[in-house]
Design an enzyme around this catalytic site. Structure first.
Site, PDB file in Angstrom:
ATOM      1  CE1 TYR A  45      15.618  84.525  53.239  1.00 28.31           C
ATOM      2  CE2 TYR A  45      14.098  84.721  51.388  1.00 28.31           C
ATOM      3  CZ  TYR A  45      15.376  84.829  51.907  1.00 28.31           C
ATOM      4  OH  TYR A  45      16.405  85.241  51.107  1.00 28.31           O
ATOM      5  CB  ILE A  87      -4.229  85.755  59.486  1.00 29.66           C
ATOM      6  CG1 ILE A  87      -4.022  84.862  58.265  1.00 29.66           C
ATOM      7  CG2 ILE A  87      -2.921  86.403  59.931  1.00 29.66           C
ATOM      8  CD1 ILE A  87      -3.621  85.630  57.012  1.00 29.66           C
ATOM      9  CB  SER A  96       4.514  88.567  44.177  1.00 27.84           C
ATOM     10  OG  SER A  96       5.280  87.892  43.230  1.00 27.84           O
ATOM     11  CE1 TYR A 100       2.317  83.520  47.004  1.00 18.58           C
ATOM     12  CE2 TYR A 100       3.351  83.812  44.845  1.00 18.58           C
ATOM     13  CZ  TYR A 100       3.251  84.136  46.182  1.00 18.58           C
ATOM     14  OH  TYR A 100       4.087  85.104  46.709  1.00 18.58           O
ATOM     15  CE  LYS A 113       1.565  86.996  48.057  1.00 19.33           C
ATOM     16  NZ  LYS A 113       1.451  87.364  49.464  1.00 19.33           N
ATOM     17  CG  ASN A 125      11.686  79.888  45.243  1.00 21.08           C
ATOM     18  OD1 ASN A 125      11.118  79.766  46.314  1.00 21.08           O
ATOM     19  ND2 ASN A 125      11.063  80.293  44.160  1.00 21.08           N
ATOM     20  CB  VAL A 156      19.575  75.097  33.916  1.00 22.71           C
ATOM     21  CG1 VAL A 156      19.181  76.415  33.265  1.00 22.71           C
ATOM     22  CG2 VAL A 156      20.815  75.247  34.780  1.00 22.71           C
TER      23      VAL A 156
END
Ligand code: NAD
Ligand code: UFG
Length: 338
Positions: free
Chosen positions: A11, A59, A124, A149, A153, A199, A217
């Site tokens: 993305y 990678i 992030s 995750y 980072k 998301n 929500v």
């Protein structure tokens, strides 16, 4: 300058390749396509009129990476490749640490053995944890991450900082993204999540296109103006342009730099629903549900440092972000499978 873009079929990567090619950079993309389609790069080429050299490569594959760097003679790397699903990372921590951390260690090792010591890394805002104050500046302390995750980072930031400290020939720029949404104005590239979106914006656009019947929500009892979570949403094209500015900084021998890439404005979940409805004319039915584990109430950036040092400012407002997300989704209801 020739730029290696890892994760360039994804993305943010595909949008960044467009901006790099438009700015006159030569680009080489590697991606293992674990969360993307090569079609995104065909569409990038349609947009820019330039071919995108592509290698299907993991990678973690040292030998193949090394062959590519022997052949391609790149000057710098923009490193997007990584797994990014927060919930999945809780279920599969080993896979996340292996892919993101071992993958980056392999990449950086092959780079240095080829004398390529310039890297821009996708970090992030999650590294701040639950911030004590907003807006968040880069000098705010890093916090406790709520999932593997986020830890990848946070740990990779530390690893890259230590590598730069030990060898100042390295130029390392850590970009802390806030919440990227939107899509290229052409509607030809955009976010293409697998399965049920985690998301907010892809969930909303899937409700709008009729794939899901309503949005849930996640909590309306946070300490925020309307009780729903507040985030700093940033148009993916603005984010992509931030990478082009960061490359200029690398060319000026940046050393180590850290920048937030956000707009500086927080919007709640309900603000996003209402702005989406106004921008597109499509109604989004929603229900209030319980809080989602690990969510925080508020985060938004101070983008001042990026403005001062990179000359970068996000240009698109929330209505454009919503309209462009919808333009992509309605023209490609099944993403790159259409
Ligand atoms: P994405 O999944 O669309 O792109 C990541 C790309 O990396 C994919 O094309 C995937 O196939 C590839 N990839 C994954 N592991 C790989 C490996 N081992 N070898 C080669 N390629 C591999 O995600 P995105 O939203 O474009 O995110 C790009 C980067 O930005 C990621 O590192 C992500 O963690 C980070 N980031 C994203 C967000 C967000 O909300 N989208 C926020 C902050 C940071
Ligand atoms: N939300 C809902 N319903 C949904 C999805 C989300 O109410 O179906 C709410 C969340 O509770 C939150 C807001 O919408 O208040 C935004 O949620 P997202 O999942 O879109 O984004 P997050 O801020 O939780 O996390 C994202 C990325 C992380 C990244 C972080 C900061 O998923 O990887 O932004 O960059 F670390």
């Amino acid at each position: 300058m020739r730029i290696l873009v890892t994760g360039g079929a994804g993305y943010i990567g595909s949008h960044t390749v467009v901006e790099l090619q438009n700015a006159g950079y030569d680009v080489v993309v590697i991606d293992n396509l674990s969360n993307s389609s090569e079609k995104s790069l065909e569409r990038v080429a349609e947009i820019t009129g330039k071919k995108v050299p592509f290698y299907r490569c993991d990678i973690l594959d040292r030998e193949k990476l090394s062959d590519i760097l022997d052949k391609e003679k790149v000057d710098a790397c923009i490193h997007f490749a990584g797994l990014k699903a927060v919930g999945e990372s809780v279920q599969k921590p080993w896979e996340y640490y292996e892919n993101n951390i071992a993958g980056t260690l392999t990449l950086v090792d092959v780079m240095r053995k080829h004398g390529v010591k310039n890297i821009i890394f996708s970090s992030s805002s999650t590294v701040y944890g639950d911030p004590e104050t907003v807006p968040i500046t880069e000098s705010c302390p890093k916090g406790v991450c709520t999932n593997p995750y986020g830890w990848t980072k946070s740990m990779l930031e530390q690893i890259l900082m230590d590598i730069q400290k030990a060898d100042p020939e390295w130029n390392v720029i850590l970009l802390r993204y806030f919440n990227p949404i939107g899509a290229h104005k052409s509607g030809r590239i955009g976010e293409n999540p697998n399965g049920i979106p985690n998301n907010l914006m892809p969930y909303i656009t899937q409700v709008a296109v009729g794939k899901r019947d309503h949005l849930t929500v996640f909590g309306n009892d946070y300490n925020t103006p309307d009780g729903t979570g507040v985030r700093d949403y940033i148009h993916v094209v603005d984010l992509a342009k931030g990478h082009v500015k960061a490359l200029k900084k690398i060319e000026d021998k940046a050393g180590l730099k850290i920048y937030n890439l956000g707009t500086g404005t927080g919007y709640s979940v309900l603000d996003i629903v209402h702005n989406f409805e106004e921008a597109t004319g499509v109604k989004i039915p929603y229900e209030i549900g319980p809080r989602r584990a690990g969510d925080i109430a508020i985060n938004y950036a101070s983008p001042d440092l990026a403005r001062e040092e990179l000359g970068w400012v996000a240009e698109n407002g929330i209505k454009e972000m919503c309209a462009d997300s919808w333009n992509w989704q309605k023209n490609n209801p099944n993403g790159y499978d259409d």
